[in-house]
Write an enzyme that holds these catalytic residues in place. Structure first.
Site, short mmCIF file in Angstrom:
data_model
loop_
_atom_site.label_atom_id
_atom_site.label_comp_id
_atom_site.label_asym_id
_atom_site.label_seq_id
_atom_site.Cartn_x
_atom_site.Cartn_y
_atom_site.Cartn_z
N ARG A 134 0.97 -1.51 -0.08
CA ARG A 134 -0.24 -0.51 -0.56
C ARG A 134 1.05 1.75 0.28
NH1 ARG A 134 -5.89 1.10 3.08
NH2 ARG A 134 -6.79 0.07 2.18
N HIS A 148 -6.93 1.30 -6.79
CA HIS A 148 -7.79 0.01 -5.77
C HIS A 148 -8.00 -1.04 -6.18
CE1 HIS A 148 -7.63 -1.38 -1.91
NE2 HIS A 148 -8.79 -1.02 -1.10
N GLN A 202 -9.86 -3.95 -3.89
CA GLN A 202 -11.37 -3.79 -3.61
C GLN A 202 -12.55 -4.19 -4.53
OE1 GLN A 202 -12.44 -2.01 -0.90
NE2 GLN A 202 -14.94 -2.66 -1.62
N ASP A 241 -17.08 6.87 -1.54
CA ASP A 241 -16.20 6.46 -1.17
C ASP A 241 -16.12 7.46 -0.75
OD1 ASP A 241 -13.83 5.65 -0.44
OD2 ASP A 241 -13.15 5.81 -2.34
N CYS A 250 -16.57 1.53 -0.17
CA CYS A 250 -15.78 0.48 0.08
C CYS A 250 -14.84 0.47 1.34
CB CYS A 250 -14.61 0.73 -0.53
SG CYS A 250 -13.82 2.47 -0.21
N ARG A 286 -14.05 -9.23 0.70
CA ARG A 286 -12.51 -8.80 1.07
C ARG A 286 -11.32 -9.90 1.98
NH1 ARG A 286 -10.63 -3.81 0.95
NH2 ARG A 286 -8.65 -4.84 0.19
N1 NVA Z 1 -10.34 6.37 -1.38
C1 NVA Z 1 -9.69 5.56 -0.11
C2 NVA Z 1 -9.97 4.54 0.02
C3 NVA Z 1 -9.44 4.51 1.03
C4 NVA Z 1 -10.35 2.42 1.33
C5 NVA Z 1 -8.50 6.23 0.62
O1 NVA Z 1 -7.73 6.38 -1.00
O2 NVA Z 1 -8.31 6.89 1.82
N1 CP Z 2 -11.56 -0.19 1.62
C1 CP Z 2 -9.98 -0.86 2.39
O1 CP Z 2 -8.62 -1.22 1.34
O2 CP Z 2 -10.12 -0.48 3.93
P1 CP Z 2 -9.02 -0.08 4.81
O3 CP Z 2 -8.26 1.70 4.31
O4 CP Z 2 -9.52 -0.46 5.93
O5 CP Z 2 -8.01 -1.11 4.02
#
Ligand code: NVA
Ligand code: CP
Length: 305
Positions: free
Chosen positions: A101, A128, A131, A223, A264, A292
């Protein structure tokens, strides 16, 4: 054997995505071998916080008899300036896969370039894909088909939206996005989706008005309006998006009958969505989150086993 990275979802064909969805179903019904990752070591290298992605992958690896190692980016030597390339070369000597990540998608590409093992995107600023696999599986599970469906994404054209565009367009799902000027999905994701749509027959539309996007939709998806890394823009973003781009019960009046709500997570209740929608009967967010775990297993099998 050629290694298979999973960075955007675009690298998989429609057939390969369906393979992942069918394997997921077997895992969810507990009809799959649970020792399939025996002897495999997989690192989760995370530069940003996570609840679902981290826990679902760790549990998935554990339930498949593999070994997972959580490595915070800042706590590794990356935090002290060791290069991504050198880190990737070294990790390749120990591991079977890295699930990463990252803040910058280009860092993930660099890692994938130098790693001799597969790299899975656990979220970057642009995509992502893990997801999206869970989202596609959840939609399939709820509607028992992916034919003649329309997903409406309301809000920020961010990483989740970019991957959803790619996933839906690969599998022939129609997708419309409603977002303010300047918050459209990334141009590369739009191009990929349009290219996929030519093959799959998906219809892809971008609107300004949420009502236009959700017309006859089977799913409304949203989101956060302030993704990880966007915090300095929080005030401007909330002013730009709200109240117009909030998913409310009122918006569901324009959808197809029995439309479902997806997110998500994590959600910012009272910003991109109301409590009423989050906790309402049309919401499938907890099943989506559960999926997930099952999809993580199918992704790992596809990439490693
Ligand atoms: N768009 C959000 C998704 C979190 C799972 C982010 O990048 O923070
Ligand atoms: N949806 C998702 O990726 O959640 P987290 O940021 O908790 O991993």
């Amino acid at each position: 054997m050629k290694k298979h990275n999973f960075l955007t979802l675009q690298e998989f064909s429609e057939k390969e995505i369906w393979d992942i969805l069918r394997t997921t179903k077997k895992f969810k019904l507990k009809k799959c071998d649970s020792n399939i990752l025996k002897g495999k070591s997989i690192a989760l290298l995370f530069q940003k916080p996570s609840t679902r992605t981290r826990v679902s992958f760790e549990v998935a690896i554990n339930q498949l008899s593999g070994h997972s190692i959580y490595l915070g980016w800042a706590e590794s030597q990356l935090g002290r300036g060791e290069t991504i390339a050198d880190t990737a070369r070294v990790l390749s000597r120990y591991l079977d896969c890295v699930i990463a990540r990252v803040n910058k998608h280009s860092d993930l590409e660099e890692m994938a370039n130098y790693a001799e093992i597969p790299v899975i995107n656990a979220l970057s600023d642009l995509y992502h894909p893990c997801q999206t696999i869970a989202d596609l599986y959840t939609i399939w599970e709820k509607f028992e088909t992916l034919d003649n469906l329309k997903v409406a994404y309301v809000g920020d054209g961010n990483n989740v939206c970019n991957s959803l565009l790619i996933g839906c367009s690969k599998l022939g799902i129609n997708i419309s996005v409603a977002c303010p000027i300047g918050y459209e999905p990334h141009s590369t994701a739009q191009e990929k989706a349009k290219m996929n749509a030519k093959e799959s027959g998906s219809k892809i539309e971008i609107f300004r008005e949420p009502i236009d996007a959700v017309r006859n939709a089977n799913v409304i998806y949203t989101d956060t309006l302030v993704s990880m890394g966007d915090e300095p823009e929080k005030e401007t973003r909330l002013k730009t998006f709200l109240p117009k781009y909030q998913v409310t019960s009122e918006l569901f009046k324009y959808t197809s009958e029995n439309a479902l709500f997806m997110h998500c997570l994590p959600a910012h209740r009272g910003e991109e969505v109301t409590d009423e929608v989050m906790d309402g009967s049309q919401s499938i967010i907890w099943d989506q989150a559960e999926n997930r775990l099952h999809t993580a297993k199918a992704i790992l099998i596809k990439i490693i086993a």
